[in-house]
Design a protein around this motif. Structure first.
Motif, PDB file in Angstrom:
ATOM      1  N   HIS A  58      -4.140   5.380  -1.448  1.00  0.00           N
ATOM      2  CA  HIS A  58      -5.172   6.129  -0.712  1.00  0.00           C
ATOM      3  C   HIS A  58      -5.964   5.245   0.258  1.00  0.00           C
ATOM      4  O   HIS A  58      -6.715   5.752   1.102  1.00  0.00           O
ATOM      5  CB  HIS A  58      -6.138   6.824  -1.687  1.00  0.00           C
ATOM      6  N   TRP A  59      -5.783   3.907   0.148  1.00  0.00           N
ATOM      7  CA  TRP A  59      -6.426   3.006   1.110  1.00  0.00           C
ATOM      8  C   TRP A  59      -5.544   2.785   2.334  1.00  0.00           C
ATOM      9  O   TRP A  59      -5.993   2.180   3.328  1.00  0.00           O
ATOM     10  CB  TRP A  59      -6.739   1.654   0.466  1.00  0.00           C
ATOM     11  N   TYR A  98      -3.176   2.201  -5.057  1.00  0.00           N
ATOM     12  CA  TYR A  98      -3.891   1.815  -3.829  1.00  0.00           C
ATOM     13  C   TYR A  98      -3.430   2.565  -2.586  1.00  0.00           C
ATOM     14  O   TYR A  98      -3.918   2.293  -1.490  1.00  0.00           O
ATOM     15  CB  TYR A  98      -3.732   0.303  -3.591  1.00  0.00           C
ATOM     16  N   GLU A 154      -4.253  11.256   5.362  1.00  0.00           N
ATOM     17  CA  GLU A 154      -5.615  11.349   4.847  1.00  0.00           C
ATOM     18  C   GLU A 154      -6.029  12.814   4.705  1.00  0.00           C
ATOM     19  O   GLU A 154      -6.646  13.204   3.708  1.00  0.00           O
ATOM     20  CB  GLU A 154      -6.589  10.611   5.773  1.00  0.00           C
ATOM     21  N   CYS A 172     -12.336  -7.139   6.238  1.00  0.00           N
ATOM     22  CA  CYS A 172     -12.153  -6.070   7.225  1.00  0.00           C
ATOM     23  C   CYS A 172     -11.975  -6.625   8.635  1.00  0.00           C
ATOM     24  O   CYS A 172     -11.104  -6.188   9.385  1.00  0.00           O
ATOM     25  CB  CYS A 172     -13.373  -5.142   7.227  1.00  0.00           C
ATOM     26  N   ASN A 203     -15.373   8.890   0.213  1.00  0.00           N
ATOM     27  CA  ASN A 203     -14.964   8.631  -1.175  1.00  0.00           C
ATOM     28  C   ASN A 203     -14.916   9.938  -1.963  1.00  0.00           C
ATOM     29  O   ASN A 203     -15.132  11.016  -1.409  1.00  0.00           O
ATOM     30  CB  ASN A 203     -15.897   7.606  -1.821  1.00  0.00           C
ATOM     31  N   THR A 237     -15.074   3.522   9.787  1.00  0.00           N
ATOM     32  CA  THR A 237     -15.697   4.354   8.752  1.00  0.00           C
ATOM     33  C   THR A 237     -16.534   5.479   9.352  1.00  0.00           C
ATOM     34  O   THR A 237     -16.790   6.485   8.697  1.00  0.00           O
ATOM     35  CB  THR A 237     -16.580   3.502   7.827  1.00  0.00           C
ATOM     36  N   LEU A 266       0.826  -1.208   0.000  1.00  0.00           N
ATOM     37  CA  LEU A 266       0.000   0.000   0.000  1.00  0.00           C
ATOM     38  C   LEU A 266       0.865   1.265   0.000  1.00  0.00           C
ATOM     39  O   LEU A 266       0.553   2.244  -0.674  1.00  0.00           O
ATOM     40  CB  LEU A 266      -0.926  -0.001   1.220  1.00  0.00           C
ATOM     41  N   LEU A 305     -15.035  -1.413   1.339  1.00  0.00           N
ATOM     42  CA  LEU A 305     -13.719  -1.753   1.875  1.00  0.00           C
ATOM     43  C   LEU A 305     -13.329  -3.180   1.504  1.00  0.00           C
ATOM     44  O   LEU A 305     -12.204  -3.441   1.085  1.00  0.00           O
ATOM     45  CB  LEU A 305     -13.715  -1.595   3.394  1.00  0.00           C
ATOM     46  N   ALA A 308     -12.390  -3.389  -2.097  1.00  0.00           N
ATOM     47  CA  ALA A 308     -11.043  -2.833  -2.302  1.00  0.00           C
ATOM     48  C   ALA A 308      -9.984  -3.822  -1.831  1.00  0.00           C
ATOM     49  O   ALA A 308      -8.952  -4.009  -2.490  1.00  0.00           O
ATOM     50  CB  ALA A 308     -10.909  -1.506  -1.547  1.00  0.00           C
ATOM     51  N   GLN A 331     -17.135   5.907   3.530  1.00  0.00           N
ATOM     52  CA  GLN A 331     -16.860   4.536   3.120  1.00  0.00           C
ATOM     53  C   GLN A 331     -17.722   3.594   3.963  1.00  0.00           C
ATOM     54  O   GLN A 331     -18.197   3.959   5.038  1.00  0.00           O
ATOM     55  CB  GLN A 331     -15.371   4.198   3.347  1.00  0.00           C
TER      56      GLN A 331
END
Length: 389
Positions: free
Chosen positions: A186-187, A184, A264, A331, A289, A205, A178, A300, A303, A295
């Motif tokens: 931004h995740w 990816y 972020e 998750c 988003n 979230t 990541l 999630l 992704a 989100q």
């Protein structure tokens, strides 16, 4: 009672509410047996209309009267019932339901539909409540689903599937991928928060900027963001209080988590992204988003599936036989990963319980026991290698 023109027999009676009821039989002897059963039901307080009421009828009554369930819990119950009970088993007459019928139904779910035991457990949770309601409302003497799940597990030698945590090597592979992936990256912030804080998906979230304090390095977990399907309005967001009072907690930030929040904020400032919604009075959500919507767990997990695929593809491009690959995970596996790292580090069980927001320490101890068993096994494997040198 009387004989019908076609030679069969009929017995008619009125229930306490004045409703007319009837049963048929091919012989007078059979009819009298049915009458005796009806009288026994009446003396035991069992409703006369129970003979014609289906499980689906009882479910509808239960649904109307069920109170105190959180919206997403009720949605999950409804989904399981409509998918697996309603089409066929739900049409059975509740008055004639036997324990063997429920066991046969569960066996079919496992053997014919190939459902996992965790899914059958979810189905049992709602069906058992519906049949408990039938007992309370005098449609049944006993709940025929009592112990049915336990017997299913014993018969099939099944046990609840445990969610697997990522190993330390897999966790490092994920985070490194990541960090170095333009697609990816931004995740990275939200996954870092989930891995290093052990938050549930809805807790992560649902975080707002006002819930974190970068100066003190603390996160206030005080609500959960849910995303559920409404019967009439489609998919909706909602805010729930934590599952238990223990869910209200302060979680310390690690340096990586603090850096994730900073990343972020800078990413959103650079891209012009910001929260555009207010949900049950809550707004300014951190993880949104490109449309400014929060989100949620489903996006999630989607992704994560793409991240697993691309990360493993990259590993194979670099090495025909990679030492480490990412397994399938979700998750919730990230929460379990956090717990596992805490156990491996020897953190006190009470501290782990508080960090996870578990009401019952036995929940934490179950995970702790699993992890220590694996640690013990790996330690002894290492010891064996030393002995054999």
């Amino acid at each position: 009672e009387y004989q019908r023109s076609n030679g069969t027999y009929e017995y008619r009676w009125r229930s306490e509410n004045g409703k007319r009821n009837n049963v048929y039989a091919k012989s007078l002897e059979e009819l009298r047996e049915k009458e005796a059963e009806i009288q026994r039901d009446r003396s035991d307080g069992i409703r006369s209309e129970a003979r014609n009421a289906t499980i689906n009828d009882i479910h509808e009554q239960w649904l109307q009267l069920k109170k105190g369930l959180k919206a997403n819990t009720l949605v999950n119950y409804e989904y399981m019932y409509k998918m697996y009970v309603f089409p066929e088993f739900g049409k059975r007459k509740v008055g004639s339901l036997k324990k063997s019928d429920v066991r046969r139904f569960y066996n079919g779910l496992v053997d014919s539909q190939r459902l996992k035991v965790a899914t059958v457990e979810n189905i049992h949770t709602v069906l058992h409540q519906v049949l408990d309601f039938a007992v309370e409302d005098e449609y049944l003497r006993i709940n025929p689903s009592d112990n049915a799940l336990k017997e299913l597990k014993q018969t099939h030698n099944l046990d609840s599937e445990r969610r697997k945590a990522l190993t330390a090597g897999q966790q490092k592979l994920l985070m490194d991928f990541l960090k170095n992936s333009e697609k990816y990256n931004h995740w990275l912030p939200i996954i870092t928060v989930m891995v290093e804080c052990g938050l549930r998906a809805g807790e992560a979230t649902g975080l707002r900027w006002e819930d974190i304090n970068l100066d003190t390095g603390e996160i206030s977990v005080n609500h959960t963001l849910i995303y559920y399907s409404h019967r009439e309005k489609g998919c909706l967001y909602g805010i729930n209080t934590p599952k238990t009072e223990a869910g209200n907690r302060i979680v310390p930030m690690t340096p990586a988590v603090k850096a994730a929040f900073v990343q972020e904020r800078e990413y959103q400032k650079k891209t012009g992204i910001s929260c555009k919604v207010t949900i049950d009075g809550y707004t300014d959500f951190i993880f949104v988003n490109r449309f400014g919507q929060p989100q949620h767990q489903a996006t999630l997990n989607k992704a994560i599936r793409r991240i697993i695929r691309n990360c493993n593809d990259k590993q194979f491009l670099e090495n025909d036989n990679p030492e480490v690959l990412l397994p399938h995970f979700s998750c919730h596996s990230l929460r379990h990963t956090f717990t596992t790292r805490m156990c491996e580090a020897g953190v006190n069980v009470k501290v782990i319980q508080d960090a996870l927001g578990h009401k019952d320490v036995s929940t934490t101890l179950n995970i702790y026991t699993d992890v220590t068993k694996e640690l013990r096994k790996s330690e002894f494997e290492g010891l064996e290698l030393q002995f054999n040198q």
